[in-house]
Write a protein that holds these residues in place. Structure first.
Motif, PDB file in Angstrom:
ATOM      1  N   ARG A  65     -61.050 -24.485  -4.710  1.00 27.19           N
ATOM      2  CA  ARG A  65     -60.471 -25.777  -5.299  1.00 27.19           C
ATOM      3  C   ARG A  65     -61.289 -26.922  -5.767  1.00 27.19           C
ATOM      4  O   ARG A  65     -61.386 -27.591  -6.681  1.00 27.19           O
ATOM      5  CB  ARG A  65     -59.230 -26.383  -4.575  1.00 27.19           C
ATOM      6  CG  ARG A  65     -58.157 -25.350  -4.208  1.00 27.19           C
ATOM      7  CD  ARG A  65     -57.055 -25.583  -5.436  1.00 27.19           C
ATOM      8  NE  ARG A  65     -56.621 -26.525  -5.405  1.00 27.19           N
ATOM      9  CZ  ARG A  65     -55.390 -27.029  -4.426  1.00 27.19           C
ATOM     10  NH1 ARG A  65     -54.884 -26.123  -3.983  1.00 27.19           N
ATOM     11  NH2 ARG A  65     -54.802 -28.399  -4.659  1.00 27.19           N
ATOM     12  N   GLN A  79     -52.446 -27.824   3.151  1.00 26.03           N
ATOM     13  CA  GLN A  79     -51.835 -28.293   1.409  1.00 26.03           C
ATOM     14  C   GLN A  79     -51.743 -29.670   1.228  1.00 26.03           C
ATOM     15  O   GLN A  79     -52.051 -30.040   0.105  1.00 26.03           O
ATOM     16  CB  GLN A  79     -50.601 -27.811   1.526  1.00 26.03           C
ATOM     17  CG  GLN A  79     -50.536 -26.280   1.295  1.00 26.03           C
ATOM     18  CD  GLN A  79     -51.464 -25.432   0.508  1.00 26.03           C
ATOM     19  OE1 GLN A  79     -51.519 -25.627  -0.741  1.00 26.03           O
ATOM     20  NE2 GLN A  79     -52.298 -24.573   1.177  1.00 26.03           N
ATOM     21  N   ASP A  80     -51.545 -30.491   2.071  1.00 27.90           N
ATOM     22  CA  ASP A  80     -51.452 -32.019   2.035  1.00 27.90           C
ATOM     23  C   ASP A  80     -52.959 -32.670   1.682  1.00 27.90           C
ATOM     24  O   ASP A  80     -53.209 -33.265   0.973  1.00 27.90           O
ATOM     25  CB  ASP A  80     -50.956 -32.802   3.137  1.00 27.90           C
ATOM     26  CG  ASP A  80     -50.694 -34.117   2.996  1.00 27.90           C
ATOM     27  OD1 ASP A  80     -50.022 -34.670   2.043  1.00 27.90           O
ATOM     28  OD2 ASP A  80     -51.592 -34.898   3.672  1.00 27.90           O
ATOM     29  N   TYR A 139     -54.176 -31.545  -1.527  1.00 28.64           N
ATOM     30  CA  TYR A 139     -53.583 -32.304  -2.542  1.00 28.64           C
ATOM     31  C   TYR A 139     -54.217 -33.923  -2.655  1.00 28.64           C
ATOM     32  O   TYR A 139     -54.658 -34.272  -3.519  1.00 28.64           O
ATOM     33  CB  TYR A 139     -52.053 -32.639  -2.286  1.00 28.64           C
ATOM     34  CG  TYR A 139     -51.331 -33.716  -3.197  1.00 28.64           C
ATOM     35  CD1 TYR A 139     -51.148 -33.314  -4.555  1.00 28.64           C
ATOM     36  CD2 TYR A 139     -51.276 -35.037  -2.843  1.00 28.64           C
ATOM     37  CE1 TYR A 139     -50.453 -34.156  -5.447  1.00 28.64           C
ATOM     38  CE2 TYR A 139     -50.488 -36.089  -3.722  1.00 28.64           C
ATOM     39  CZ  TYR A 139     -50.293 -35.367  -5.020  1.00 28.64           C
ATOM     40  OH  TYR A 139     -49.724 -36.449  -6.121  1.00 28.64           O
ATOM     41  N   GLN A 140     -54.484 -34.458  -1.642  1.00 27.91           N
ATOM     42  CA  GLN A 140     -55.095 -35.555  -1.485  1.00 27.91           C
ATOM     43  C   GLN A 140     -56.393 -35.567  -2.145  1.00 27.91           C
ATOM     44  O   GLN A 140     -57.085 -36.316  -2.737  1.00 27.91           O
ATOM     45  CB  GLN A 140     -55.435 -36.105   0.073  1.00 27.91           C
ATOM     46  CG  GLN A 140     -53.806 -36.312   0.694  1.00 27.91           C
ATOM     47  CD  GLN A 140     -53.047 -37.585   0.019  1.00 27.91           C
ATOM     48  OE1 GLN A 140     -53.924 -38.647  -0.425  1.00 27.91           O
ATOM     49  NE2 GLN A 140     -51.723 -37.321   0.171  1.00 27.91           N
ATOM     50  N   VAL A 142     -56.204 -33.467  -6.168  1.00 24.23           N
ATOM     51  CA  VAL A 142     -55.545 -33.874  -7.301  1.00 24.23           C
ATOM     52  C   VAL A 142     -55.567 -35.392  -7.216  1.00 24.23           C
ATOM     53  O   VAL A 142     -55.920 -36.045  -8.232  1.00 24.23           O
ATOM     54  CB  VAL A 142     -54.062 -33.272  -6.827  1.00 24.23           C
ATOM     55  CG1 VAL A 142     -53.057 -34.251  -7.928  1.00 24.23           C
ATOM     56  CG2 VAL A 142     -53.866 -31.997  -7.002  1.00 24.23           C
ATOM     57  N   LYS A 143     -55.683 -35.877  -5.842  1.00 25.20           N
ATOM     58  CA  LYS A 143     -55.950 -37.508  -6.108  1.00 25.20           C
ATOM     59  C   LYS A 143     -57.051 -37.769  -6.097  1.00 25.20           C
ATOM     60  O   LYS A 143     -57.524 -39.041  -6.329  1.00 25.20           O
ATOM     61  CB  LYS A 143     -55.099 -38.137  -4.903  1.00 25.20           C
ATOM     62  CG  LYS A 143     -53.532 -37.972  -5.007  1.00 25.20           C
ATOM     63  CD  LYS A 143     -52.592 -38.681  -3.633  1.00 25.20           C
ATOM     64  CE  LYS A 143     -52.863 -40.224  -3.805  1.00 25.20           C
ATOM     65  NZ  LYS A 143     -51.989 -40.884  -2.973  1.00 25.20           N
TER      66      LYS A 143
END
Length: 285
Positions: A15, A62-63, A66-67, A70-71
């Motif tokens: 990722r 997963q959280d 995302y942080q 994605v953020k």
């Protein structure tokens, strides 16, 4: 179905690589994440890598992804830690993440200090420079640290307690205001020096999440704003034969030299970092 720890480790790397992050940095972040979240050191993957994450651990990963991806929140803020000069500092979005190149400023400062000399760290942020100096000097040199941000000073206080290293942290104030008329043998500073016109060249991790007060000079001011102020206001706070030691950006050395020459400083030395770029400037009257 969850993943094994080896698969989780690889997923983090994949990722991050998708964001254009280098392979060494992606590996380092993946190692750091597993160790911080689940206390699994990289070498443990050889013997425990086929162990599967629990459902809660999988949701946590997963959280986290995302942080982070994605953020685009820097890993240092997600894990609330950053390494600097061999020590682990607490950080949050109120302070700039310490960079490895700033360690050169600490190294240069140590060459100028002897027991009994007084040091002032202007714009201490999380306290990385002041506390690193105090750790190496073992309280033989009194160190004062100031910052305009009360939130940054609170982070510095946390680090002082965590690292069990003492410096004098004064109440928040602009530049030299908190020290009144005090004088010092060495003034160190890593001031905000990124030109606001360069914001579009910065990564989302930097421009979207790090405090702009610590990155950029005030709106309508150029990149040399704080160097001019250090040159003008620093005189009143220097002991005879004292020095001002500052970090600077690539290519800024010649212009900063001219600023200090214009204001009467006669001894100016620029030190380049390991990439061959201007990084630390030392001046004295």
């Amino acid at each position: 179905m969850t993943a094994t720890f080896t698969e989780a480790h690889q997923e983090i790397q994949t990722r991050l690589l998708g964001l254009g992050i280098s392979l060494p940095q992606a590996r380092a972040e993946s190692d750091w994440t597993l160790e911080t979240l689940w206390n699994m050191r990289p070498e443990a993957l050889y013997t425990q890598g086929d162990k599967r994450l629990s459902e809660s651990e999988w949701a946590q990963l997963q959280d986290f992804l995302y942080q982070r991806t994605v953020k685009r929140i820097p890993i240092q803020y997600l894990l609330h830690e950053a390494w600097f000069y061999g020590q682990k500092f607490y950080v949050n979005p109120h302070v700039l993440i310490p960079r490895p190149e700033t360690e050169l400023l600490v190294e240069q400062a140590l060459t100028l200090l002897k027991p009994g000399k007084r040091v002032l760290d202007v714009g201490t942020g999380p306290g990385t420079i002041a506390l690193s100096l105090a750790h190496r000097l073992d309280q033989s040199v009194p160190i004062t640290a100031v910052d305009v941000s009360p939130e940054a000073l609170q982070v510095a206080r946390i680090n002082q307690k965590r690292l069990n290293t003492q410096v004098r942290l004064l109440p928040a104030g602009d530049l030299f205001t908190p020290v009144g008329t005090e004088q010092f043998d060495l003034i160190v500073s890593n001031p905000p020096y990124i030109d606001r016109n360069l914001q579009s060249t910065l990564t989302p991790e930097v421009v979207d999440h790090e405090p702009h007060m610590a990155l950029f000079p005030p709106v309508s001011e150029d990149a040399y704003y704080f160097y001019r102020r250090l040159a003008v206001e620093g005189k009143a706070h220097l002991q005879p034969n004292g020095h001002i030691l500052m970090e600077c950006g690539a290519g800024m050395g010649p212009d900063i030299t001219q600023i200090f020459l214009l204001h009467g400083y006669t001894h100016i030395q620029t030190t380049r970092d390991y990439a061959g770029l201007d990084r630390v400037i030392a001046v004295s009257l």
